[in-house]
Scaffold this motif. Sequence first.
Motif, PDB file in Angstrom:
ATOM      1  N   ILE A  68       9.945  -5.294  -1.056  1.00  0.00           N
ATOM      2  CA  ILE A  68       9.593  -4.061  -1.763  1.00  0.00           C
ATOM      3  C   ILE A  68      10.039  -4.136  -3.219  1.00  0.00           C
ATOM      4  O   ILE A  68       9.273  -3.795  -4.127  1.00  0.00           O
ATOM      5  CB  ILE A  68      10.219  -2.840  -1.052  1.00  0.00           C
ATOM      6  N   ALA A  69      11.251  -4.607  -3.454  1.00  0.00           N
ATOM      7  CA  ALA A  69      11.764  -4.748  -4.823  1.00  0.00           C
ATOM      8  C   ALA A  69      10.892  -5.708  -5.626  1.00  0.00           C
ATOM      9  O   ALA A  69      10.592  -5.457  -6.800  1.00  0.00           O
ATOM     10  CB  ALA A  69      13.213  -5.219  -4.800  1.00  0.00           C
ATOM     11  N   LYS A  76       5.529  -3.351 -12.178  1.00  0.00           N
ATOM     12  CA  LYS A  76       6.028  -2.874 -13.470  1.00  0.00           C
ATOM     13  C   LYS A  76       5.750  -3.898 -14.568  1.00  0.00           C
ATOM     14  O   LYS A  76       5.380  -3.538 -15.687  1.00  0.00           O
ATOM     15  CB  LYS A  76       7.522  -2.574 -13.384  1.00  0.00           C
ATOM     16  N   LYS A  77       5.891  -5.151 -14.239  1.00  0.00           N
ATOM     17  CA  LYS A  77       5.648  -6.242 -15.188  1.00  0.00           C
ATOM     18  C   LYS A  77       4.162  -6.353 -15.543  1.00  0.00           C
ATOM     19  O   LYS A  77       3.801  -6.904 -16.569  1.00  0.00           O
ATOM     20  CB  LYS A  77       6.164  -7.544 -14.568  1.00  0.00           C
ATOM     21  N   MET A  89      -1.201  -3.441  -1.726  1.00  0.00           N
ATOM     22  CA  MET A  89       0.262  -3.417  -1.845  1.00  0.00           C
ATOM     23  C   MET A  89       0.851  -2.108  -1.329  1.00  0.00           C
ATOM     24  O   MET A  89       1.962  -2.082  -0.796  1.00  0.00           O
ATOM     25  CB  MET A  89       0.688  -3.647  -3.299  1.00  0.00           C
ATOM     26  N   GLY A  90       0.109  -1.010  -1.448  1.00  0.00           N
ATOM     27  CA  GLY A  90       0.568   0.268  -0.908  1.00  0.00           C
ATOM     28  C   GLY A  90       0.745   0.196   0.596  1.00  0.00           C
ATOM     29  O   GLY A  90       1.757   0.653   1.147  1.00  0.00           O
ATOM     30  N   PHE A  91      -0.242  -0.403   1.280  1.00  0.00           N
ATOM     31  CA  PHE A  91      -0.128  -0.567   2.733  1.00  0.00           C
ATOM     32  C   PHE A  91       1.014  -1.526   3.089  1.00  0.00           C
ATOM     33  O   PHE A  91       1.783  -1.268   4.019  1.00  0.00           O
ATOM     34  CB  PHE A  91      -1.444  -1.068   3.334  1.00  0.00           C
ATOM     35  N   LEU A  92       1.131  -2.635   2.358  1.00  0.00           N
ATOM     36  CA  LEU A  92       2.194  -3.607   2.649  1.00  0.00           C
ATOM     37  C   LEU A  92       3.577  -3.010   2.430  1.00  0.00           C
ATOM     38  O   LEU A  92       4.466  -3.152   3.282  1.00  0.00           O
ATOM     39  CB  LEU A  92       2.010  -4.860   1.789  1.00  0.00           C
TER      40      LEU A  92
END
Length: 151
Positions: A68-69, A76-77, A89-92
């Motif tokens: 998650i981090a 963000k990058k 990525m939301g589901f993961l």
Amino acid sequence: MLFYSIVIIVVAIDQLAKIWIRSSIEVGESVPFWNSVLHLTHYENSGMAHSLFQGYGRLFAVFAVLFIAGVLYYRKKGDIKGKPMDISMGFLVGGAAGNAIDRILFGKVTDFLEFTSGHGILNLADVAINIGVVLLLITAAISIILRKEIS
């Protein structure tokens, strides 16, 4: 905003379903559901997929938090961008967070979806992770195809 909305919805639905299962079905009990294609079977898994590495539930929570981090860092990058990637990525992340919550609080994950086809028992966080992987693969395949057409 799409990414965070999916994460919140996945975690909320997953955790509510697990709370309901823990409060209404005894561990080991199985209830036929949906024309007997699916059984709600309460299982507590202290390992990972297919009950491998039993007893290491909290260790797997560390891997989930690191995943998650990493996703948050790369978002963000700016390395993870676009609607298809936000959805995937939301589901993961939602699935990883849902299972991490169980692992941190209880040292194990509550599983309850048992398909009569015999592919093990999973939960909604696992389903979300599978959806995320499939969407990620589709997004990658489309990206590769479009790059070949452009060049």
